[in-house]
Design a protein around this motif. Sequence first.
Motif, short mmCIF file in Angstrom:
data_model
loop_
_atom_site.label_atom_id
_atom_site.label_comp_id
_atom_site.label_asym_id
_atom_site.label_seq_id
_atom_site.Cartn_x
_atom_site.Cartn_y
_atom_site.Cartn_z
N VAL A 254 -30.40 -16.21 16.48
CA VAL A 254 -29.83 -15.72 17.74
C VAL A 254 -29.77 -14.19 17.71
O VAL A 254 -29.19 -13.61 16.79
CB VAL A 254 -28.41 -16.29 17.95
N THR B 144 -15.62 -13.61 12.61
CA THR B 144 -16.84 -13.56 11.79
C THR B 144 -17.02 -14.86 11.03
O THR B 144 -16.09 -15.64 10.86
CB THR B 144 -16.76 -12.41 10.76
N LEU C 156 -17.90 -14.72 19.07
CA LEU C 156 -17.90 -13.43 19.76
C LEU C 156 -16.70 -13.26 20.66
O LEU C 156 -16.05 -12.22 20.68
CB LEU C 156 -19.17 -13.32 20.62
N ILE D 20 -28.34 -19.56 12.49
CA ILE D 20 -27.37 -18.62 13.05
C ILE D 20 -28.04 -17.28 13.37
O ILE D 20 -27.85 -16.71 14.44
CB ILE D 20 -26.18 -18.39 12.09
N THR D 21 -28.87 -16.80 12.44
CA THR D 21 -29.49 -15.49 12.63
C THR D 21 -30.73 -15.53 13.53
O THR D 21 -31.31 -14.50 13.82
CB THR D 21 -29.88 -14.85 11.28
N GLY E 150 -22.02 -19.12 18.15
CA GLY E 150 -22.04 -17.67 18.24
C GLY E 150 -21.16 -17.15 19.37
O GLY E 150 -20.39 -16.20 19.21
N LYS E 151 -21.25 -17.80 20.52
CA LYS E 151 -20.45 -17.41 21.69
C LYS E 151 -18.96 -17.53 21.42
O LYS E 151 -18.17 -16.65 21.76
CB LYS E 151 -20.81 -18.33 22.88
N GLN F 206 -26.36 -23.25 17.76
CA GLN F 206 -26.07 -21.96 17.14
C GLN F 206 -25.64 -20.93 18.18
O GLN F 206 -24.85 -20.03 17.89
CB GLN F 206 -27.24 -21.45 16.27
N GLN F 207 -26.14 -21.06 19.41
CA GLN F 207 -25.70 -20.15 20.46
C GLN F 207 -24.25 -20.45 20.87
O GLN F 207 -23.47 -19.53 21.11
CB GLN F 207 -26.61 -20.29 21.69
N TYR G 67 -21.35 -11.20 14.35
CA TYR G 67 -20.38 -12.17 13.82
C TYR G 67 -20.81 -12.80 12.49
O TYR G 67 -20.00 -13.38 11.79
CB TYR G 67 -20.05 -13.27 14.84
N PHE G 68 -22.08 -12.70 12.13
CA PHE G 68 -22.53 -13.31 10.87
C PHE G 68 -22.60 -12.25 9.78
O PHE G 68 -23.30 -11.25 9.92
CB PHE G 68 -23.91 -13.94 11.07
N SER H 298 -26.70 -11.72 16.44
CA SER H 298 -25.82 -12.49 15.56
C SER H 298 -25.17 -11.62 14.48
O SER H 298 -24.17 -12.03 13.87
CB SER H 298 -26.58 -13.65 14.91
#
Lengths: 417, 417
Positions: free
Chosen positions: A295, A276, A271, A292-293, A267-268, A263-264, A301-302, A298
């Motif tokens: 992180v 999104t 970002l 996801i959340t 996310g990266k 998930q990181q 982007y989420f 987040s």
Amino acid sequence: MENIYASIITIGDELLIGQVSDTNSAWIAQQLNKIGIALNNRISVGDDAPEIRKALDFGSKNSQVVLITGGLGPTNDDITKNVLCEYFQGKMIVNQASLENVKRLFEKVYKKPVSEVNLKQAEVPDVCEVIQNQRGSAPGMVFKKDDSIFISMPGVPYEMQGIMEEVIPMLQKKFHVPAIIHKTILTSGIGESALAEEIKDFEDKLPKEIRLAYLPNYGMVRLRLSTSGFDKSKTENAIKNQFTALKELVKEFMVADEDLTMQQVVGKLLLENNNTISTAESCTGGAIASLITSVAGSSAYFKGSVVSYSNEIKQELLGVKKETLDAYGAVSEQTAREMLSGILKKMKTDFGIAVTGIMGPGGGSEEKPVGTVYVAVGNKEDQAVQKFKQRFTREKNIEVTSVMALNLMRKFLVNGD
Amino acid sequence: MENIYASIITIGDELLIGQVSDTNSAWIAQQLNKIGIALNNRISVGDDAPEIRKALDFGSKNSQVVLITGGLGPTNDDITKNVLCEYFQGKMIVNQASLENVKRLFEKVYKKPVSEVNLKQAEVPDVCEVIQNQRGSAPGMVFKKDDSIFISMPGVPYEMQGIMEEVIPMLQKKFHVPAIIHKTILTSGIGESALAEEIKDFEDKLPKEIRLAYLPNYGMVRLRLSTSGFDKSKTENAIKNQFTALKELVKEFMVADEDLTMQQVVGKLLLENNNTISTAESCTGGAIASLITSVAGSSAYFKGSVVSYSNEIKQELLGVKKETLDAYGAVSEQTAREMLSGILKKMKTDFGIAVTGIMGPGGGSEEKPVGTVYVAVGNKEDQAVQKFKQRFTREKNIEVTSVMALNLMRKFLVNGD
């Protein structure tokens, strides 16, 4: 200069009937590993004096450090403190700082009157050094015997972790431990043994003070180089060159050159491109959104998720067609695709993940057995769908599916397929 | 007739660096518990001969049964079989049935040529009795020494569980084991020590063959009575009376008189009344939906969730008013209420849970610090809102908030407030 070894003793009847998993041991082991202390063993015993004494003997046999958790509650079934007092031949006294801590907790945090039983938490054997517990009423206690140091902590993970923040620097100061340096590469799309063939020459030529570990997990393999040394910058330089060489060798499969969760990584990637994401989840029931959340940050982007556990919600909120459900069923490639385009429209995100499947134990059929899952990922222009067959328990099926769905999204973000 | 005790030894370097959790121990403990074999201890050691021998000595000291998992793989780092062979003074021989099993697996299941290394899996010490492994190549092995029986099994959970299907009836036949009975009460709204004060007299008068344990977790405390006996109905009667007395004493705080998770309790209440539920989650990011759907069969009462991480989604999917967000902010009682009525309309469920808050580490302000959470639960007619202040890490804040939100829902279902 010799290596320092540790043992972990976890205490509590609940550990012996399989009611709770012993998560403290794994967490402590990781922390010790980071500062160069290796584990000899882990022992779990019940709230039983002879077994606790046996474990103390066993744990301290070849280990200079013995970390103990559990059995420090205020109730009668918790006997660790009394057993330790007797084992180290002390007598109980009131620790003033602990007493004030208990009073503070009840007055300021719990906002309850403090009872006789709670005040007992401030009593400690006179032969120990106290580490105050900012997060609860049971203090940490440090004992010494022969060449071993024993540290007793509460079993509540959050409280134990708070005390460990003081234990770690104490151990680093007491033992002159070498710096341990780990460098991790995340790979995907290649199995453990194929990867081993790929880097055989590199591994054969690796200086023996640098170790290589293969850590496979959910269709990814982590390659970890580890070394230790007392001269930190020299050690860092030595591993840096090998790390650069290894990265070059596996670049085709490299997901990240640091130790990140899936998930990181996703996310990266989002970002970096200011993109999104949203999810439409049936069988994972919110587990992907939850990952996801987990992180921090987040929300950049989420945007959100629709968990559509019933077909009604799949139709009404995600616009899955009734004809699709009737013709192919809720667990099908077609439904996954429509869930995905539905969530992309609803949430107006650049990318989306949609999942539908059967996690068990019930709900399977001959045509679609338990474990059947369809994952669709993509954007408005393009989608990728993959079918998975999980073969674990319900809990594990959900976990594995969630990480695999994120991995599929990651691949799409990187390669566009 | 005496009680039968067991020890579990899990072997593998990966258990000592915190890389994997030892799930085998908890699973085995549960199985033994069911047939009345209590655990003395659990030990984890690395792939290291002296540590394995120490563990075998330690484990068999007061235990008639020693269950061992791990270290039976074909690669050089796995040494359990050789250590056992030496420990029980045997020599290696080929087991014909195991040999055929290995050949069958490679031919029929893995569809790969079988190698020299793989064939080695069929070798066992001549002093053991073999239990065939239908699910893998490493056979189970049974050794006897003094009064203890040692059973070695592979570390792969699926393979170990297959062998345990034969081990359990074997142990039941060999030992005349007593029935172990646990009775659990879930309480909420009272702390561990206050509860202890409340039932002090009961605890003091409890016959010594019945044990009482306090198991606190997330604002709930489990009270567990345990006992064992050869006459099952007599034992059951003895504990039943104490259980009834205890239930009466704590009835004000009792959530359930069986060992359930919060999501199971809520699910049961919904099922009993044929009611449905949905969730609207901001800061918990799908964690509540994920808990609810972790229960098998939850599709009977759970319809879905909207995870509204952005304000836009709160407005568009849940109908939260822009004026509300502007006037009170996303983290407010008013927003929680509107999220709740929004999800009730959207999902057409009888009940709903809505959560909005700040889980940290960032996002806090002086007025609304990290940890501020509003939870709204209810139905179309009536809603209950509660403000919480969590004080943990992001991960823990999400976990605690999720369980507390479910608890608020539970209270509403029971009391209507």
